[in-house]
Design an enzyme around this catalytic site. Sequence first.
Site, PDB file in Angstrom:
ATOM      1  CG  HIS A 172      87.177  -9.878 113.843  1.00  0.00           C
ATOM      2  ND1 HIS A 172      88.332  -9.402 113.265  1.00  0.00           N
ATOM      3  CD2 HIS A 172      86.830 -10.977 113.133  1.00  0.00           C
ATOM      4  CE1 HIS A 172      88.653 -10.184 112.243  1.00  0.00           C
ATOM      5  NE2 HIS A 172      87.772 -11.148 112.141  1.00  0.00           N
ATOM      6  CG  ASP A 199      90.836  -7.433 113.224  1.00  0.00           C
ATOM      7  OD1 ASP A 199      90.024  -7.706 112.319  1.00  0.00           O
ATOM      8  OD2 ASP A 199      90.559  -7.517 114.429  1.00  0.00           O
ATOM      9  CG  HIS A 200      88.928  -8.218 107.490  1.00  0.00           C
ATOM     10  ND1 HIS A 200      89.158  -9.441 108.083  1.00  0.00           N
ATOM     11  CD2 HIS A 200      87.593  -8.138 107.312  1.00  0.00           C
ATOM     12  CE1 HIS A 200      88.006 -10.066 108.246  1.00  0.00           C
ATOM     13  NE2 HIS A 200      87.031  -9.303 107.780  1.00  0.00           N
TER      14      HIS A 200
END
Lengths: 490, 490
Positions: free
Chosen positions: B252, B189-190
């Site tokens: 996120h 999950d960047h």
Amino acid sequence: MTDIPISNDKPAPTVVVIFGAGGDLTWRKLVPALYNLWRDEWLNPQFSIIGVDRRSLSDGEFRQRLREGVDQFSRQPVRSQAKWQRFADAVNFITADFADAALYTGLAEAIARCSEQWGEPANTVFYLAIPPALIQIVSEGLGTAGLAADRARNRLIVEKPFGHDLISAQALNHLLTAVFHETQIYRIDHYLGKETVQNILAFRFANALFEPIWNRAYIERVQIIVAETVGVEHRGGYYDHAGALRDMIQNHLLQILCLVAMEPPVAFHANEIRDKKLDLLRSIRPIAPGTARQFAVRGQYEGYHNEPDVAPDSQTETFAELKVMIDNWRWQGVPFYLSTGKKLANKVSTVKVSFRPVPHLAFPETATTTWEPNELTLHIQPNEGIDICMQAKEPGVAWQLKPVTMRFRYSENFDKRPIPEAYETLLLDVMQGDATLFMSADQVEQAWQLVMPVLTQWAKSDAGLLTYAPDSWGPHAPDFPLLAPALSEI
Amino acid sequence: MTDIPISNDKPAPTVVVIFGAGGDLTWRKLVPALYNLWRDEWLNPQFSIIGVDRRSLSDGEFRQRLREGVDQFSRQPVRSQAKWQRFADAVNFITADFADAALYTGLAEAIARCSEQWGEPANTVFYLAIPPALIQIVSEGLGTAGLAADRARNRLIVEKPFGHDLISAQALNHLLTAVFHETQIYRIDHYLGKETVQNILAFRFANALFEPIWNRAYIERVQIIVAETVGVEHRGGYYDHAGALRDMIQNHLLQILCLVAMEPPVAFHANEIRDKKLDLLRSIRPIAPGTARQFAVRGQYEGYHNEPDVAPDSQTETFAELKVMIDNWRWQGVPFYLSTGKKLANKVSTVKVSFRPVPHLAFPETATTTWEPNELTLHIQPNEGIDICMQAKEPGVAWQLKPVTMRFRYSENFDKRPIPEAYETLLLDVMQGDATLFMSADQVEQAWQLVMPVLTQWAKSDAGLLTYAPDSWGPHAPDFPLLAPALSEI
């Protein structure tokens, strides 16, 4: 004692009488402050200033001198000669001997004339900008002339020093209260009028964020530092009989300590805040006779003996540091270091609050090589504001914690207009009858009581008097590990 | 699961195999990130990249395309052609059908050749930059060729979406763990690689100042906001089947919530932090079926139906807000609002922590007319940093409290060099075997479980789907008082 809340209202019609009006304080501070209050329309239009001094000056000469003072020292320039003239018209001068009873009856008549002219009784503020030796005669003169009788309207402002030791402070309070009621007496400490000093109250009690950590569970130590770069200058005669402990710590630094450490006030009423401060002073652990070296450091800058009016063998300290322990639930075990000195490397007034380390540092060892506990700094001057030194992750693919600073600056958050001088705030407070920022007799005596064991021990011998180089951070005191190294980190 | 602490060491010799190497992600993100890691000497000199795609490209053509990507998207430029050439020499391309068993045996041989040449066994990182439908075939291909067998050396990176709902997420985890052990799987999950997101951990656990007030006694509510200005752009086909809740909140925003609200970790080990995050997700109060309207708001921007690849009658939400209650001692009763949307007025990611009012405001009424409770804002982007909105005394002779801001900015405290991209941090972590910033299967499934009642209810009917104007702050939701007004205050 009436309990008047902090007021944002204009004061009643007032006559301000300045004793010692020919001196520096009037010229540099008092009249510029009154002028700014008048210019900003804080004063009642029914307003008069009477200067009293032994010097012989005409009204015109006095006004001229005040104008020069305003031009030189006021934070706001005079807008126009016409505007100045309107202010100056309210200023008069009386040449008199303070021992002359006619002075006081004359003043009473002048004040009565104002009342009559204004159609309501004038408040009076008697400002004693005079040496301590003259206080008694002026106070009694005012009393005899009936100018202290009205507890609501007659007010007296006294400048420091409030005594030279506990006995003389008690004597001073005694002679003042023989004439004026305690509620009429405003002992002025200009430090308490500084914006950033007042803001300590806002910081602590208008924000929910800080009060929960403002105690022994989270705070490791507190340093209150007032460093000056100047030497004794032209004040050698006074200073050599006072020293840093009397001149700064007994009043300014202990007062700041009160604001930093006191319990939350119930209301912003003068009595309430003065009581909370007194509570704090009373909870300071007394220094046992003969133990001064455990709690105090003193130093003298090299060359002090060559200053004008200083005794060639003077043992007077120009640097002092006091370690204060507070015996209450909030502060037990947290040392407060109060440090001050002349001829130091930087002019700075600051409160440094050092927090304990985090209870458990979970980060990898390689990430914490530059880790430091949090520190909160209240910058009283310069750079007025608040800093929090905290830890952040240094940007990068590796985990590295680095100290960074979270900043608040008055200059960045408010108008750039010059901040009102402490004397403006304090003079207006007196005119409004608000004693919050003034020291009560109890406070003054309690503060003397705290420092007496140190003063007594220091007077007996010069053991422990260290010297330090001018422009340094004070003496190196190996027995007192926090001293010099901590100061140099400011 | 081995518990490897956060490491600042260089990784072992590694072969990175990118499946779907012809796609945008490789060109824009992965190879620029690998190039920067290599340029900054974070990679082991024994290093190789193999791109795999169905597209037919020669090694030379592939390298040329990567060079263009680096020139366009890298935070650091290529210093010289010679330097680039050294990097490019380690890059190869294989054209293949992912269903072809020969691809995997060929990869195994290529990796074995690297090991032989380097004189030690190569680590492997298999990056699945491919549509979800292809994951099974690649995973099984790797397994059959023996490329998943070494738990210490063979690692797999999976990109989101991690399923479309709880069932499909469980299925995906099942098929991955049929071949790889959970410790070998890195779900990327960047968002978690962003500096400011990582810094939430430093802020909370490297500073003694904030953790004592980080709980229900002092905090009134928390808002986590990720606002975008863009619409669905070219992703309409994917997005119209996902929506804001799936696309942003399920991953996120819930991950950020974990970092903001989790209990302190015992150590910075991957297992420990993942467990603490899982604990938090498990303590979130489940949304009872049919009660979505009490806990969630959805909106769709006007004109969404005209976007390419979007169904003309689509009910997909482009804005979602979720109210999360956490049933534990620390957070009971404190609502967390998770808000995200497209085509909003500003691009901003932020965490706003609103503190309760002071328990007793002792100041005079006239001083508190503009008083506000404290607010702490973690700016994830832009203006990366932290703000505390607090109260100070406005300079002046009157007492007036005014909100002021205490600021920390990365850009003012650290070098101005471009901050490493999230993909750099995350790719290096995988090579170092550090799973701290990656989501475990448990976390992914727990997060799906939380949002399923809302997704289920929304799928049944479009009741409550609000519209909003592009460039606004989202829909106006009268039943949900904190929504639009709160967002507009960012």
